[in-house]
Design a protein around this motif. Structure first.
Motif, PDB file in Angstrom:
ATOM      1  N   TYR A 118       0.810  -1.210   0.000  1.00  0.00           N
ATOM      2  CA  TYR A 118       0.000   0.000   0.000  1.00  0.00           C
ATOM      3  C   TYR A 118       0.846   1.264   0.000  1.00  0.00           C
ATOM      4  O   TYR A 118       0.620   2.180  -0.770  1.00  0.00           O
ATOM      5  CB  TYR A 118      -0.920  -0.018   1.226  1.00  0.00           C
ATOM      6  CG  TYR A 118      -1.959   1.077   1.245  1.00  0.00           C
ATOM      7  CD1 TYR A 118      -3.215   0.866   0.676  1.00  0.00           C
ATOM      8  CD2 TYR A 118      -1.706   2.312   1.836  1.00  0.00           C
ATOM      9  CE1 TYR A 118      -4.183   1.865   0.697  1.00  0.00           C
ATOM     10  CE2 TYR A 118      -2.658   3.309   1.852  1.00  0.00           C
ATOM     11  CZ  TYR A 118      -3.891   3.079   1.284  1.00  0.00           C
ATOM     12  OH  TYR A 118      -4.845   4.075   1.292  1.00  0.00           O
ATOM     13  N   ASN A 161       0.957   7.286   4.792  1.00  0.00           N
ATOM     14  CA  ASN A 161      -0.037   6.313   4.351  1.00  0.00           C
ATOM     15  C   ASN A 161      -1.295   6.960   3.789  1.00  0.00           C
ATOM     16  O   ASN A 161      -1.959   6.386   2.928  1.00  0.00           O
ATOM     17  CB  ASN A 161      -0.418   5.387   5.509  1.00  0.00           C
ATOM     18  CG  ASN A 161       0.691   4.412   5.864  1.00  0.00           C
ATOM     19  OD1 ASN A 161       1.653   4.247   5.116  1.00  0.00           O
ATOM     20  ND2 ASN A 161       0.584   3.770   7.020  1.00  0.00           N
ATOM     21  N   ALA A 204      -6.972   4.608   5.877  1.00  0.00           N
ATOM     22  CA  ALA A 204      -5.539   4.338   6.001  1.00  0.00           C
ATOM     23  C   ALA A 204      -4.917   5.144   7.135  1.00  0.00           C
ATOM     24  O   ALA A 204      -4.091   4.633   7.899  1.00  0.00           O
ATOM     25  CB  ALA A 204      -4.834   4.651   4.684  1.00  0.00           C
ATOM     26  N   GLY A 231      -4.656   0.858   3.944  1.00  0.00           N
ATOM     27  CA  GLY A 231      -5.997   1.134   3.451  1.00  0.00           C
ATOM     28  C   GLY A 231      -6.744  -0.066   2.935  1.00  0.00           C
ATOM     29  O   GLY A 231      -7.840   0.083   2.368  1.00  0.00           O
TER      30      GLY A 231
END
Length: 469
Positions: free
Chosen positions: A176, A231, A245, A292
């Protein structure tokens, strides 16, 4: 109906650009940059022995600047540009305004924003590697290491995993926001480089007290809160998945910190501030490849595991394995980043929710991203095991490639300059390396060494403290 004047497209704000997405992406990039400077600059400069404060902080400061010029010169195009091979793009500059103002390959913002965002990730990767080498690496060797490693190692991982044409991206590996590209690679590369550079002076290995724990916490706090952009920026849009996230990131970090803290209390009898900081870092690293695409309850489980498994490898396994004991990894980046990053990658393969993967990837063929837990739930166990398999394959590639490439880079640099400082420089520290010292607290440059330090032993103590303090 006409749009309000501030939303109407014009030459500086074309129709394809979303002002909200662009603003958030620039903000997220700056938050990640602040993790390095001043975040890790402060953390490194304060967590080391006083005589290494300047050198440690400056290794991070230099890396940030060096990476930026390499990034716009050739690194970005090698990581996200036109395909040269399944694992790397063609080297090319990213400075022409015609290119910078065009729409990025992903997201509703210009290439200039994408380049800046991804630069902050590349920079922090090199800064993290520095953590394994504090207190003994020749600064001239470090100046060579940064551009070489960015060029020949980082770009390969970034292209393979994050570029749509990369072979690991096509294989279906979920990363991610950099559990593999940043944390696993920096942990493995830092450990490998530490092997080739050699250890700190024996006295420093035996006793290496932090010179300012309060400043260390300030740096750690910047690192933690900066992860909001780390993130939260990777969906490349202001979305519900970005919000998830961010929340998962902080939940996992908190759970990991508390788990590490409890283990320290149970086995060592005291709540360690440095230990809690390590737990915070392992939680942030572990959630990064999954931020996420997993649910909140999974983030808590990942936090508990990231606060316990790296704790065990650092406190128990490290003392039993010859290689781990031999390599002087100053900041324990092998445990906090390589172990925690690998753990996060595997847990991503277990907990990845296919519906959340659809929100993140926004492609038609999202069904093949499915964690093993949901494979059991939906009867798609084969797909779930496949996801686990590709996650492990990605880990294997990043580890193997970084061990080989980092070794080759260190061996090359060693032909030109020594990797390690000489004994006199190791004995003196900052003053010998830079001609500067971090602290002159007692009047006109007079040095004051405390004799009484409850945590770390005794040093010379003046019988009379000067009155001009």
């Amino acid at each position: 109906m006409d749009l309000p004047s501030n939303l109407s497209p014009n030459e500086a704000s074309p129709e394809w650009m979303n002002k909200g997405d662009n603003a958030w992406q620039l903000t997220a990039a700056t938050m990640v940059g602040l993790q390095s400077i001043p975040g890790l600059v402060i953390l490194y400069g304060s967590i080391v022995k006083k005589k290494w404060a300047v050198n440690s902080a400056f290794m991070a400061f230099y890396a940030f600047a060096a990476v930026l010029l390499c990034w716009v010169g050739w690194g970005y195009q090698m990581s996200f540009g036109k395909k040269l091979a399944p694992f790397v793009g063609r080297p090319n500059i990213a400075l022409d305004q015609g290119y910078l103002l065009k729409q990025g390959f992903q997201g509703k913002f210009p290439n200039a924003t994408m380049i800046y965002f991804q630069f902050s990730f590349a920079a922090i990767t090199l800064v993290l590697i520095a953590g394994a080498l504090l207190g003994r690496m020749n600064f001239k060797a470090w100046m060579m290491f940064v551009p070489l490693w960015l060029t020949f190692s980082y770009t390969v991982g970034a292209y393979s995993l994050w570029c749509p044409d990369g072979w690991l991206a096509k294989l279906g590996v979920i990363d991610y926001s950099g559990g593999y590209v940043i944390h696993l690679s920096s942990g493995v590369a830092g450990f490998t480089a530490a092997y080739w550079v050699g250890p700190r002076a024996s006295k420093d290995r035996e006793r290496f007290p932090p010179n300012n724990i309060l400043l260390m916490l300030a740096g750690a706090g910047l690192l933690w809160m900066g992860w909001t952009g780390f993130n939260g920026g990777d969906p490349y849009t202001v979305s519900t998945d970005a919000s998830l996230a961010v929340l998962n990131t902080h939940v996992c970090a908190a759970a990991s910190l508390l788990t590490w803290l409890i283990l320290d209390i149970i086995f060592f009898g005291k709540p360690s501030v440095i230990g809690a900081t390590q737990g915070m870092i392992t939680g942030l690293v572990c959630i990064t490849p999954a931020a996420g695409v997993v649910q909140g309850w999974a983030a808590i489980i990942m936090g508990v595991l990231s606060g316990s498994i790296p704790w065990y490898t650092m406190m128990v396994v490290h003392k039993k394995f010859w290689l781990l004991k031999q390599v002087d990894d100053t900041m324990a980046v092998f445990h906090t980043h390589a172990v925690a990053g690998s753990l996060g990658g595997i847990l991503t393969g277990f907990f990845a929710n296919p519906k959340l993967c659809r929100l993140f990837y926004l492609v038609d063929d999202w069904q093949h991203w499915i964690g093993l837990a949901y494979g059991f739930e939906t009867g798609r166990t084969t797909a779930g095991f496949k996801q686990m398999g590709v996650q492990i394959a990605g880990i294997g590639f990043i580890i193997g490639y970084n061990v080989v490439m980092t070794s080759l880079i260190c061996l090359f640099i060693r032909l030109i300059v020594p990797l390690r400082l000489d004994d006199d420089e190791l004995h003196t520290g900052d003053d010998a390396v830079h001609g500067e010292e971090a602290y002159a607290l007692w009047g006109d440059g007079e040095k004051y060494e405390s004799k009484h330090n409850s945590a770390y032993g005794m040093e010379d103590f003046p019988s009379v403290v000067p009155r001009n303090i």
